[in-house]
Write a protein that holds these residues in place. Structure first.
Motif, PDB file in Angstrom:
ATOM      1  N   GLU A  28      12.000  64.008 -35.272  1.00  0.00           N
ATOM      2  CA  GLU A  28      10.609  64.450 -35.178  1.00  0.00           C
ATOM      3  C   GLU A  28      10.536  65.766 -34.418  1.00  0.00           C
ATOM      4  N   HIS A  29       9.553  66.583 -34.797  1.00  0.00           N
ATOM      5  CA  HIS A  29       9.300  67.822 -34.064  1.00  0.00           C
ATOM      6  C   HIS A  29       7.833  68.192 -34.259  1.00  0.00           C
ATOM      7  N   PRO A  30       7.290  69.093 -33.425  1.00  0.00           N
ATOM      8  CA  PRO A  30       5.846  69.349 -33.446  1.00  0.00           C
ATOM      9  C   PRO A  30       5.320  70.180 -34.604  1.00  0.00           C
ATOM     10  N   LEU A  31       6.145  70.421 -35.621  1.00  0.00           N
ATOM     11  CA  LEU A  31       5.665  71.118 -36.809  1.00  0.00           C
ATOM     12  C   LEU A  31       6.083  70.372 -38.077  1.00  0.00           C
ATOM     13  N   ASP A  32       6.195  69.045 -37.965  1.00  0.00           N
ATOM     14  CA  ASP A  32       6.629  68.281 -39.132  1.00  0.00           C
ATOM     15  C   ASP A  32       5.435  67.893 -40.004  1.00  0.00           C
ATOM     16  N   THR A  33       5.672  67.076 -41.033  1.00  0.00           N
ATOM     17  CA  THR A  33       4.620  66.768 -42.013  1.00  0.00           C
ATOM     18  C   THR A  33       3.450  66.001 -41.406  1.00  0.00           C
ATOM     19  N   ASP A  34       3.701  65.206 -40.359  1.00  0.00           N
ATOM     20  CA  ASP A  34       2.598  64.484 -39.709  1.00  0.00           C
ATOM     21  C   ASP A  34       1.590  65.469 -39.112  1.00  0.00           C
ATOM     22  N   ILE A  35       2.111  66.490 -38.450  1.00  0.00           N
ATOM     23  CA  ILE A  35       1.242  67.495 -37.838  1.00  0.00           C
ATOM     24  C   ILE A  35       0.501  68.287 -38.911  1.00  0.00           C
ATOM     25  N   LYS A  36       1.200  68.609 -39.985  1.00  0.00           N
ATOM     26  CA  LYS A  36       0.568  69.337 -41.083  1.00  0.00           C
ATOM     27  C   LYS A  36      -0.615  68.550 -41.636  1.00  0.00           C
ATOM     28  N   SER A  37      -0.444  67.241 -41.763  1.00  0.00           N
ATOM     29  CA  SER A  37      -1.510  66.387 -42.292  1.00  0.00           C
ATOM     30  C   SER A  37      -2.740  66.398 -41.378  1.00  0.00           C
ATOM     31  N   ILE A  38      -2.522  66.330 -40.065  1.00  0.00           N
ATOM     32  CA  ILE A  38      -3.647  66.341 -39.117  1.00  0.00           C
ATOM     33  C   ILE A  38      -4.344  67.691 -39.146  1.00  0.00           C
ATOM     34  N   LEU A  39      -3.570  68.769 -39.190  1.00  0.00           N
ATOM     35  CA  LEU A  39      -4.156  70.102 -39.220  1.00  0.00           C
ATOM     36  C   LEU A  39      -5.009  70.317 -40.469  1.00  0.00           C
ATOM     37  N   ILE A  40      -4.546  69.835 -41.595  1.00  0.00           N
ATOM     38  CA  ILE A  40      -5.311  69.982 -42.840  1.00  0.00           C
ATOM     39  C   ILE A  40      -6.641  69.243 -42.725  1.00  0.00           C
ATOM     40  N   ARG A  41      -6.627  68.068 -42.100  1.00  0.00           N
ATOM     41  CA  ARG A  41      -7.874  67.312 -41.912  1.00  0.00           C
ATOM     42  C   ARG A  41      -8.809  68.004 -40.922  1.00  0.00           C
ATOM     43  N   LEU A  42      -8.232  68.756 -39.984  1.00  0.00           N
ATOM     44  CA  LEU A  42      -9.039  69.466 -38.992  1.00  0.00           C
ATOM     45  C   LEU A  42      -9.620  70.769 -39.524  1.00  0.00           C
ATOM     46  N   LYS A  43      -9.017  71.314 -40.562  1.00  0.00           N
ATOM     47  CA  LYS A  43      -9.431  72.619 -41.074  1.00  0.00           C
ATOM     48  C   LYS A  43     -10.902  72.602 -41.482  1.00  0.00           C
ATOM     49  N   PRO A  44     -11.706  73.532 -40.956  1.00  0.00           N
ATOM     50  CA  PRO A  44     -13.140  73.564 -41.286  1.00  0.00           C
ATOM     51  C   PRO A  44     -13.366  73.728 -42.780  1.00  0.00           C
ATOM     52  N   SER A  45     -14.201  72.863 -43.343  1.00  0.00           N
ATOM     53  CA  SER A  45     -14.525  72.967 -44.771  1.00  0.00           C
ATOM     54  C   SER A  45     -15.578  74.040 -45.003  1.00  0.00           C
ATOM     55  N   SER A  46     -16.419  74.245 -43.994  1.00  0.00           N
ATOM     56  CA  SER A  46     -17.399  75.325 -44.045  1.00  0.00           C
ATOM     57  C   SER A  46     -17.444  75.975 -42.668  1.00  0.00           C
ATOM     58  N   GLY A  47     -17.664  77.263 -42.621  1.00  0.00           N
ATOM     59  CA  GLY A  47     -17.628  77.959 -41.355  1.00  0.00           C
ATOM     60  C   GLY A  47     -16.204  78.261 -40.929  1.00  0.00           C
ATOM     61  N   GLU A  48     -16.056  78.732 -39.690  1.00  0.00           N
ATOM     62  CA  GLU A  48     -14.756  79.180 -39.208  1.00  0.00           C
ATOM     63  C   GLU A  48     -14.192  78.330 -38.083  1.00  0.00           C
ATOM     64  N   SER A  49     -15.018  77.476 -37.460  1.00  0.00           N
ATOM     65  CA  SER A  49     -14.599  76.770 -36.251  1.00  0.00           C
ATOM     66  C   SER A  49     -14.532  75.261 -36.446  1.00  0.00           C
ATOM     67  N   ILE A  50     -13.615  74.648 -35.726  1.00  0.00           N
ATOM     68  CA  ILE A  50     -13.559  73.191 -35.665  1.00  0.00           C
ATOM     69  C   ILE A  50     -14.838  72.704 -35.000  1.00  0.00           C
ATOM     70  N   GLU A  51     -15.459  71.672 -35.578  1.00  0.00           N
ATOM     71  CA  GLU A  51     -16.725  71.168 -35.057  1.00  0.00           C
ATOM     72  C   GLU A  51     -16.478  70.178 -33.916  1.00  0.00           C
ATOM     73  N   TYR A  52     -17.481  70.068 -33.042  1.00  0.00           N
ATOM     74  CA  TYR A  52     -17.361  69.130 -31.927  1.00  0.00           C
ATOM     75  C   TYR A  52     -17.416  67.669 -32.397  1.00  0.00           C
ATOM     76  N   THR A  53     -17.838  67.462 -33.638  1.00  0.00           N
ATOM     77  CA  THR A  53     -17.811  66.110 -34.209  1.00  0.00           C
ATOM     78  C   THR A  53     -16.382  65.686 -34.560  1.00  0.00           C
ATOM     79  N   GLN A  54     -15.430  66.619 -34.489  1.00  0.00           N
ATOM     80  CA  GLN A  54     -14.042  66.326 -34.843  1.00  0.00           C
ATOM     81  C   GLN A  54     -13.174  66.063 -33.608  1.00  0.00           C
ATOM     82  N   THR A  55     -13.792  65.722 -32.499  1.00  0.00           N
ATOM     83  CA  THR A  55     -13.037  65.542 -31.256  1.00  0.00           C
ATOM     84  C   THR A  55     -11.991  64.440 -31.369  1.00  0.00           C
TER      85      THR A  55
END
Length: 498
Positions: free
Chosen positions: A35-62
């Protein structure tokens, strides 16, 4: 053309590069799973965090943000343990590395998150630090993976110190990413404890309306066994290895080392702890909570001999703690950009987008008002442009106050951090920042204030202000500049340019 930085673009860039990241290193370990901090698990979380609209992560995604924070630290510790040759995990696939103590750190982080709303009242310029730590990690990761002339920035970064950089080439890609991850995600954990003192001070002032001499706990000082533990940690961070050989031909791996305290680091970090700076408090927190640090080899006796791997592992841990501690210790100065300490300092300072302060809630600064563009990020130069939309602000004094803060909090402070000292003859980098304040229209014309300042290796530093467009506004601005800013510009031999 620079690269515009925000949550969306950073996540896009990082996830896009994950598919080919570390190909050379993975080939070396192709028969090994880790395991390492740039593996597929991290990629999956980042994709889910990516804003669908706008530029910033929303506070609802805490909740997703907390999941990313915990998973990244967990994988970083596991990865660092995996490549520790003294541990059994690399050679025995049946053994599983565990990040002991992470549960305690997670509980502390949850308390920190819940406490943050209170901290907005501790200072008029307090800004969020929960989202900030993840954004700092993303910005640093983007810069580390950035392709430069001789490869990637991460290939150049290593252990600070003239003699200590012999260990840099023996720290692999995944270890460096893991080191950066812990540094970035934990560098502000001590912030609530630092700011709590200010809350006490303000509470004491309020209580004076009811009680003449309110009996409120005065400080958060250490005593007894706590002092001993903290002193041990400070000595750990202040120590370097002295080996019998320094040239590669004789074989670094055959070297034997002893530990020696660097007195200047020891005194500077002790002062920082005395001031309760949150950087060194953060380092103390992770040292005490994570078994990865508690199991560090550290002994200053002459008869205690470190093998090369002992020394390498010492430096990995020391660099994590030292980078976190140095980012709030102005007594420490930077010589190279290619250190984790410098990387944290710049990423921490540049991460302004999406952050709200208590003052801004009243000043009317619009969401996503700050836009960062990185023009250059290489071992010899950093050049950035920050655009701040202040068109919604009507009071000119607020604008002037912000310029004063830019001059004092950034330019003057950076001059201190990048001052001349011993070994700075080796400094070969420059930092240039351009700031555009986009103001409301004045009559029919739009107005902007352009600020540029520079830190150079030859110490030819400058700070320039240019007020553009409407002449009436420029005159009005000059007449209303407060004496503090006028004096600062005067004594710096700087003037508002035409």
């Amino acid at each position: 053309m620079g690269f515009i930085i925000n949550d969306k673009t950073l996540i896009s860039e990082i996830t896009e590069k994950l598919c080919c990241i570390g190909d050379k290193e993975k080939e070396q370990y192709k028969d090994t799973t880790f395991e390492h901090p740039l593996d597929t698990d991290i990629k999956s979380i980042l994709i889910r965090l990516k804003p669908s609209s706008g530029e910033s992560i929303e506070y609802t995604q805490t909740a997703q943000l907390d999941e990313l924070w915990e998973t990244l630290i967990n994988k970083s510790i596991i990865c660092l343990r995996f490549f520790d040759k003294r541990e059994p995990f690399y050679n025995d696939p049946n053994k599983i590395a565990i990040a002991y103590g992470l549960d305690k750190l997670k509980q502390y982080h949850e308390r920190y998150t819940n406490f943050e709303s209170l901290l907005y009242g501790s200072s008029s310029v307090y800004r969020d630090h929960v989202f900030h730590s993840v954004r700092t990690w993303m910005l640093g990761t983007f810069c580390l993976l950035k392709t430069i002339r001789d490869g990637r920035f991460i290939d150049s970064i290593g252990i600070d110190g003239v003699e200590d950089r012999q260990f840099t080439k023996k720290i692999n890609f995944f270890e460096k990413i893991s080191m950066w991850t812990i540094i970035a995600l934990c560098h502000d954990l001590g912030y609530p404890l630092e700011k709590s003192q200010q809350i006490l001070d303000r509470t004491r002032e309020m209580m004076k309306d009811f009680i003449q001499n309110p009996n409120i706990w005065n400080n958060f000082g250490f005593s007894g066994i706590q002092d001993n533990i903290n002193e041990y940690i400070v000595k750990f961070m202040s120590t370097k290895m002295k080996g019998s050989h320094v040239n590669e031909e004789e074989g670094y791996e055959n070297n034997k080392f002893i530990g020696r305290i660097q007195p200047k680091y020891y005194l500077k970090y002790t002062k920082s702890l005395e001031r309760f700076d949150h950087g060194i408090i953060s380092a103390v927190i992770i040292y005490k909570m994570l078994l990865y640090f508690l199991e560090s080899d550290f002994n200053l006796n002459d008869d205690y001999i470190y093998t090369y791997e002992d020394a390498r592992q010492f430096y990995i841990r020391r660099e994590i703690l030292r980078s976190m501690s140095s980012h709030t210790c102005s007594d420490i100065y930077n010589i190279h950009l290619t250190t984790f300490s410098s990387l944290l300092f710049f990423c921490d300072e540049l991460q302004e987008w999406g952050r709200k302060s208590w003052n801004e809630l009243y000043a009317g600064l619009l969401p996503n008002a700050i836009e960062l563009t990185i023009d250059t990020f290489v071992p010899t130069e950093i050049k950035v442009h920050e655009r701040i939309d202040m068109s919604s602000i009507n009071e000119q004094q607020i604008i002037i106050d912000n310029i004063s803060r830019i001059f004092e909090r950034q330019y003057v402070y950076y001059k201190l951090i990048f001052r001349d000292g011993q070994y700075t003859v080796n400094r070969e980098f420059s930092f240039v920042k351009n700031i555009t304040l986009a103001l409301k229209t004045y009559g029919t014309q739009a107005n902007e204030i352009h600020i540029e300042y520079s830190m150079t290796s030859d110490n030819k530093n400058y700070f320039k202000i240019d007020v553009t467009e409407a002449p009436d506004f420029k005159t009005d601005f000059e007449n209303n500049m407060d004496n503090k800013l006028k004096k600062a510009l005067y004594y710096s031999e700087l003037n508002i340019t035409e």
